[in-house]
Enzyme design. Sequence first.
Site, PDB file in Angstrom:
ATOM      1  N   SER A 113       6.604  71.850  48.277  1.00  0.00           N
ATOM      2  CA  SER A 113       7.147  70.657  48.959  1.00  0.00           C
ATOM      3  C   SER A 113       6.568  69.429  48.285  1.00  0.00           C
ATOM      4  CB  SER A 113       6.717  70.648  50.426  1.00  0.00           C
ATOM      5  OG  SER A 113       7.008  69.382  51.015  1.00  0.00           O
TER       6      SER A 113
ATOM      7  N   TYR B  94       0.066  71.990  57.006  1.00  0.00           N
ATOM      8  CA  TYR B  94       1.266  72.246  56.194  1.00  0.00           C
ATOM      9  C   TYR B  94       1.124  71.606  54.811  1.00  0.00           C
ATOM     10  CZ  TYR B  94       6.117  72.070  54.583  1.00  0.00           C
ATOM     11  OH  TYR B  94       7.261  72.192  53.825  1.00  0.00           O
TER      12      TYR B  94
HETATM   13  N1  LIG Z   1      13.288  71.252  55.156  1.00  0.00           N
HETATM   14  C1  LIG Z   1      12.591  70.456  54.379  1.00  0.00           C
HETATM   15  O1  LIG Z   1      12.743  69.229  54.409  1.00  0.00           O
HETATM   16  C2  LIG Z   1      11.598  71.034  53.374  1.00  0.00           C
HETATM   17  C3  LIG Z   1      10.987  70.131  52.500  1.00  0.00           C
HETATM   18  C4  LIG Z   1      10.084  70.610  51.564  1.00  0.00           C
HETATM   19  C5  LIG Z   1       9.818  71.958  51.476  1.00  0.00           C
HETATM   20  N2  LIG Z   1      10.417  72.828  52.342  1.00  0.00           N
HETATM   21  C6  LIG Z   1      10.075  74.250  52.186  1.00  0.00           C
HETATM   22  O2  LIG Z   1      11.242  75.010  51.932  1.00  0.00           O
HETATM   23  C7  LIG Z   1      11.086  76.330  52.481  1.00  0.00           C
HETATM   24  C8  LIG Z   1      12.236  76.602  53.426  1.00  0.00           C
HETATM   25  O3  LIG Z   1      12.224  75.607  54.434  1.00  0.00           O
HETATM   26  P1  LIG Z   1      13.403  75.404  55.489  1.00  0.00           P
HETATM   27  O4  LIG Z   1      13.478  73.958  55.784  1.00  0.00           O
HETATM   28  O5  LIG Z   1      14.611  76.147  55.046  1.00  0.00           O
HETATM   29  O6  LIG Z   1      12.728  76.135  56.763  1.00  0.00           O
HETATM   30  P2  LIG Z   1      13.397  76.957  57.957  1.00  0.00           P
HETATM   31  O7  LIG Z   1      12.381  76.978  59.038  1.00  0.00           O
HETATM   32  O8  LIG Z   1      14.742  76.442  58.257  1.00  0.00           O
HETATM   33  O9  LIG Z   1      13.558  78.425  57.321  1.00  0.00           O
HETATM   34  C9  LIG Z   1      12.429  79.189  56.979  1.00  0.00           C
HETATM   35  C10 LIG Z   1      12.834  80.639  56.836  1.00  0.00           C
HETATM   36  O10 LIG Z   1      11.648  81.382  56.542  1.00  0.00           O
HETATM   37  C11 LIG Z   1      11.639  82.549  57.365  1.00  0.00           C
HETATM   38  N3  LIG Z   1      10.259  82.997  57.607  1.00  0.00           N
HETATM   39  C12 LIG Z   1       9.295  82.388  58.352  1.00  0.00           C
HETATM   40  N4  LIG Z   1       8.199  83.147  58.397  1.00  0.00           N
HETATM   41  C13 LIG Z   1       8.458  84.265  57.655  1.00  0.00           C
HETATM   42  C14 LIG Z   1       7.718  85.416  57.329  1.00  0.00           C
HETATM   43  N5  LIG Z   1       6.459  85.609  57.789  1.00  0.00           N
HETATM   44  N6  LIG Z   1       8.292  86.358  56.524  1.00  0.00           N
HETATM   45  C15 LIG Z   1       9.555  86.193  56.067  1.00  0.00           C
HETATM   46  N7  LIG Z   1      10.320  85.112  56.366  1.00  0.00           N
HETATM   47  C16 LIG Z   1       9.772  84.165  57.149  1.00  0.00           C
HETATM   48  C17 LIG Z   1      12.307  82.100  58.673  1.00  0.00           C
HETATM   49  O11 LIG Z   1      12.764  83.238  59.430  1.00  0.00           O
HETATM   50  C18 LIG Z   1      13.425  81.215  58.138  1.00  0.00           C
HETATM   51  O12 LIG Z   1      14.599  81.944  57.860  1.00  0.00           O
HETATM   52  C19 LIG Z   1       9.729  76.358  53.153  1.00  0.00           C
HETATM   53  O13 LIG Z   1       8.762  76.913  52.290  1.00  0.00           O
HETATM   54  C20 LIG Z   1       9.448  74.884  53.403  1.00  0.00           C
HETATM   55  O14 LIG Z   1       8.082  74.614  53.509  1.00  0.00           O
HETATM   56  C21 LIG Z   1      11.296  72.397  53.287  1.00  0.00           C
END
Ligand SMILES: NC(=O)c1ccc[n+]([C@@H]2O[C@H](COP(=O)([O-])OP(=O)(O)OC[C@H]3O[C@@H](n4cnc5c(N)ncnc54)[C@H](O)[C@@H]3O)[C@@H](O)[C@H]2O)c1
Length: 279
Positions: free
Chosen positions: A150, A170
């Site tokens: 991120s 985080y």
């Molecule tokens: N949304 C944002 O703005 C953003 C920004 C920067 C980085 N990210 C990163 O991108 C990635 C995805 O984020 P997102 O926004 O799609 O989140 P989200 O919460 O919508 O989806 C996360 C997914 O990970 C799965 N998950 C959680 N724990 C798990 C585990 N122990 N084993 C297997 N799967 C698991 C969940 O079931 C879900 O499907 C993450 O690593 C997040 O930190 C997101």
Amino acid sequence: MPDSMAKQLAGKTALVTGAGRGIGQGIAVVLASRGAAIAVSDITEAACAETVALIKSNGGSAIATVADVTSQDSMNAATERVLSEFGHMDIAVANAGVIGAPGYEDRLTYTEADWEMTYRVNVKGLSHTADAVIPHMKERRAGRIIVIASHGGRPPRGIKQRPGTVSMPYSTSKAAAIQFAHALAIDLALHNINVNCVCPGTLWTPMWEKIAVNTVRHDPALSGLKPRDVFARAIKASTPLGRGQTPEDIGRVVAFFASDDASEITGQALNVNGGAVMS
Ligand SMILES: NC(=O)c1ccc[n+]([C@@H]2O[C@H](COP(=O)([O-])OP(=O)(O)OC[C@H]3O[C@@H](n4cnc5c(N)ncnc54)[C@H](O)[C@@H]3O)[C@@H](O)[C@H]2O)c1
């Protein structure tokens, strides 16, 4: 398929963790649209099903691979299943992540549980995913591992946009994710395995919805705003290009790192964030 680079990953296979929704789903859909067969991995069968159906309805190839990234045994079993179904694995995308422990939305300050959970999923989850696939990739002297961190893991831009400290575990876990990608790239270079990292910016997914709900609850200046409005304000305040990213925006950069075009790139972390953080 609605993608101009449909052949880019033809014949390749990819495991994507956390692919049931949000960014992981976007990555899986883009990689599939470019010809890769996808192992859609998430914590429950139900979480995987929607993405598998989406890929298949677009004419792509996908299987569900239920796995919990906090368990090495679970990731090993998922990898075995992918290898028995597809015969080989070219690409592993370590995307699964959490913003904090359950109840994050309600807290102004972090708890021990937030530190525990972000470490177990966002940091150890990366090594479990990588360690499961590395023996196979070493044997083939080929492979791409892509870590989703991120821009929150980069040095802060100095603007405090959210009250409290609940997001600190985080951000710390995401800095660790970037460093993990650097360190792993060095370890695996002699085996012809490239490791790179994508740092997404601000995307409206269930994760960002939790951030927005938390922000509204704790910032009196924002009381009455809808979470989606908080998201829009955060982008306006921080993002030069003036818009949030989509899961497919992240997927296209992952596809590039997975492709032959990126064969000389390893150990890099790339912000995909509309310019919100520039280092
Ligand atoms: N949304 C944002 O703005 C953003 C920004 C920067 C980085 N990210 C990163 O991108 C990635 C995805 O984020 P997102 O926004 O799609 O989140 P989200 O919460 O919508 O989806 C996360 C997914 O990970 C799965 N998950 C959680 N724990 C798990 C585990 N122990 N084993 C297997 N799967 C698991 C969940 O079931 C879900 O499907 C993450 O690593 C997040 O930190 C997101």
